[in-house]
Enzyme design. Structure first.
Site, short mmCIF file in Angstrom:
data_model
loop_
_atom_site.label_atom_id
_atom_site.label_comp_id
_atom_site.label_asym_id
_atom_site.label_seq_id
_atom_site.Cartn_x
_atom_site.Cartn_y
_atom_site.Cartn_z
N LYS A 275 0.80 -1.27 0.01
CA LYS A 275 0.07 -0.10 -0.15
C LYS A 275 0.88 1.09 0.11
O LYS A 275 2.07 1.25 0.58
CB LYS A 275 -0.96 -0.07 1.41
N ARG A 349 -10.42 -11.46 1.96
CA ARG A 349 -11.25 -12.17 1.52
C ARG A 349 -10.83 -13.81 1.37
O ARG A 349 -11.31 -14.86 1.34
CB ARG A 349 -11.86 -11.96 0.00
N1 BES Z 1 -8.16 -3.71 4.37
C1 BES Z 1 -8.41 -3.31 3.11
C2 BES Z 1 -9.36 -2.76 2.99
C3 BES Z 1 -9.67 -1.33 3.65
C4 BES Z 1 -9.20 0.03 2.96
C5 BES Z 1 -10.26 -1.08 4.88
C6 BES Z 1 -9.26 1.05 3.74
C7 BES Z 1 -10.34 -0.01 5.63
C8 BES Z 1 -9.86 1.26 4.79
C9 BES Z 1 -8.48 -4.44 2.06
O1 BES Z 1 -7.54 -5.34 2.36
C10 BES Z 1 -7.75 -3.97 0.87
O2 BES Z 1 -6.67 -3.84 0.63
N2 BES Z 1 -8.61 -4.00 -0.09
C11 BES Z 1 -8.33 -3.88 -1.42
C12 BES Z 1 -8.69 -4.73 -2.45
C13 BES Z 1 -8.12 -4.62 -3.90
C14 BES Z 1 -6.85 -4.51 -3.88
C15 BES Z 1 -8.88 -5.20 -4.63
C16 BES Z 1 -8.77 -2.23 -1.72
O3 BES Z 1 -9.98 -2.10 -1.15
O4 BES Z 1 -8.31 -1.46 -2.51
MN MN Z 2 -5.62 -5.50 1.94
#
Ligand code: BES
Ligand code: MN
Ligand code: ZN
Length: 494
Positions: A275, A349
């Site tokens: 990230k 997931r």
């Molecule tokens: N934990 C994150 C989602 C999240 C983002 C929760 C911001 C709270 C605040 C999750 O694991 C994630 O990174 N999801 C990605 C999925 C994508 C890579 C398909 C997302 O939402 O960008």
């Molecule tokens: Mn994630």
């Protein structure tokens, strides 16, 4: 420590604490007996201040008046309850929380809450919940000057009528439920170097012991042996090894079996698909779903529904490393389906897929998962609303009613079949992500692959697990959302 809450009735001025907070129904200001007494003692400054601030008891409106030595309270707060017809549990909870937070911020040791007439039973439970939730602060890592000088220790709840034994029971239950919400808040607020998957398992063990629940914990080797290959893969890049946690409450003659499943990423760096730095620290809250499951399990024995309740948590840390899982990898799963990894940041997931398959194997009547799953859900619904998915209209209605009672925002999202195509892989049974558009929906569709025919609700709590600012019952930071909704749902079902 949660403040001690006592019910009393009678003359308010004899017993007031450092702060007196009066809940005022819209339009009922002048007729209010307690306020008339306080106004007189204050030489008319109370009603004068209310008039000059245009206070009429509208929901969330607030007026503060100094005691100026004329009464023993340092301050009187008037807090609007809104119109009488919409005065429900959620409003009373919020009122008590706003009052308790204000008293805490004023370093008051005690608070008197003056409630509207005929507040009794379940409504008092909501008041007790609010008082405990509003007094909550996360101070564990503060030292010296930064430590609060005074905790709010006592809250007197002043009733127009004499409290009954049933009223007192409701207050005791409310305190217990709110403390369970605070367990979830604490877990979210704990830093990720402290709250590792192993420590989360220890916390679960403490909760099991205190509430006489059964517990099973699998470590890294146990997860591998059980065949939870997706959960294992997500955790394989971290020295803080994954844990699988299963708590259960099994009353005799239970008529139903419900399983709560929580995403427990104690930290989500994104893994190799790392990230961006801004906001990465917020990903300590990526175990908000697991925290809410722990909160539910900490309260369930006190609530004592006639339901078998299970809490299942997949705990792991998602890190980039030489041993980390990669895009392109293919893994099997507890369910047997194979999954091609597309983006290592869509780890939640994967962990949930194995936990849901495990939940399905318990033969439940209902599975409910909670997960900080997608940024897309926050884009859709904002930061204070859960997006939930279910194919079952009856369960959806019940969950909506439970959320309303709990004062938490839930909005139903569609399981759009046409997005299912995005999860087709050339070389495995499934890809685990689709494209950007409808990202919260394709995540839900992926999870659906692992629950079989069992009625199931998926709650994407990415927004409301964490709050930017204190408001109503919510503190800044970990919120404990959606523990109260889940408990309310259990009450409805049982
Ligand atoms: N934990 C994150 C989602 C999240 C983002 C929760 C911001 C709270 C605040 C999750 O694991 C994630 O990174 N999801 C990605 C999925 C994508 C890579 C398909 C997302 O939402 O960008
Ligand atoms: Mn994630
Ligand atoms: Zn995540």
């Amino acid at each position: 420590m949660a403040p001690k809450i006592q019910l009393s009735s009678g003359e308010p001025l004899a017993a007031e604490r450092a702060v007196v907070a009066v809940g005022v129904v819209q339009g009922a200001l002048q007729k209010h007996k307690v306020l008339q007494g306080l106004d007189q003692a204050l030489g008319g400054s109370l009603f004068a201040e209310a008039a000059s601030s245009d206070f009429s008891g509208a929901a969330d409106a607030q007026v503060e008046v100094q005691g100026t030595g004329r009464i023993s309270a340092r301050r009187v707060l008037l807090i609007g309850l809104g119109p009488k017809r919409s005065l429900d549990a959620a409003r009373l909870r919020s009122f008590a929380a706003v009052a308790a937070r204000a008293a805490s911020q004023l370093s008051a040791p005690g608070l008197t809450l003056v409630l509207p007439e005929k507040t009794s039973g379940e409504a008092l439970r909501a008041v007790a919940e609010g008082a405990v939730l509003g007094a909550y602060r996360f101070t564990k890592y503060l030292t010296g000057e930064r430590l609060p000088k005074q905790e709010l220790a006592e809250v007197d709840v002043l009733l127009a009528e004499k409290p009954t034994a049933a009223d007192k029971k409701q207050v005791a239950l409310g305190v217990k439920l709110a403390e369970a919400v605070c367990i979830a808040r604490d877990a979210v607020n704990e830093p990720p170097n402290e709250l590792t998957p192993a420590r989360m398992a220890t916390l679960a063990e403490e909760i099991a012991k205190a509430n006489k629940l059964k517990i099973k914990v699998l470590d890294r080797a146990g997860i591998a042996e059980a065949g939870m290959k997706l959960h294992y893969a997500v955790g394989q890049g971290s020295v803080n090894e994954p844990r699988f946690i299963h708590l259960s409450y099994t009353p005799k003659r239970a008529k139903q079996r419900v399983v709560f499943v929580g995403k427990g990423l104690t930290f989500d760096s994104g893994g190799l698909c790392i990230k961006p730095a801004p906001g990465m620290g917020e990903m300590k809250s990526d175990m908000g779903g697991a925290a809410s499951v722990l909160g539910v399990m900490a309260a369930v024995a006190a609530l004592a529904p006639n339901i078998e309740v299970h809490g299942v948590i997949g705990a792991a840390e998602n890190m980039p490393d030489g041993e980390a899982y990669r895009p392109g990898d293919i893994f099997g799963s507890l369910d047997g389906k194979t999954v091609e990894i597309i983006n290592t940041d869509a780890e939640g997931r994967l962990v949930l897929a194995d936990a849901l398959a495990y939940a399905k194997n318990l033969g439940p009547d209902l599975i409910i998962d909670a997960a900080t799953l997608t940024g897309a859900c926050m884009v859709a619904l904002g930061k204070n609303c859960t997006g939930f998915y279910t194919a079952d209209d009856r369960v959806a209605k019940r969950l909506e009613a439970a959320a309303k009672h709990a004062g938490e925002q839930f909005w139903r999202m569609p399981l759009l079949e046409e997005l299912r195509e995005q999860l087709r892989s050339d070389c495995a049974d499934l890809k685990h992500t689709g494209d950007r558009w409808g990202g919260s929906i394709s995540a839900a569709l992926f999870l659906r692959e692992f629950v079989g025919e069992v009625p199931w609700v998926h709650c994407d709590i990415a927004g409301p697990a964490l709050s930017d600012a204190a408001r109503g019952v919510l503190p800044k930071g970990g919120t404990g959302h959606p523990v109260l909704t889940f408990l309310s749902l259990l009450e409805q079902l049982g």
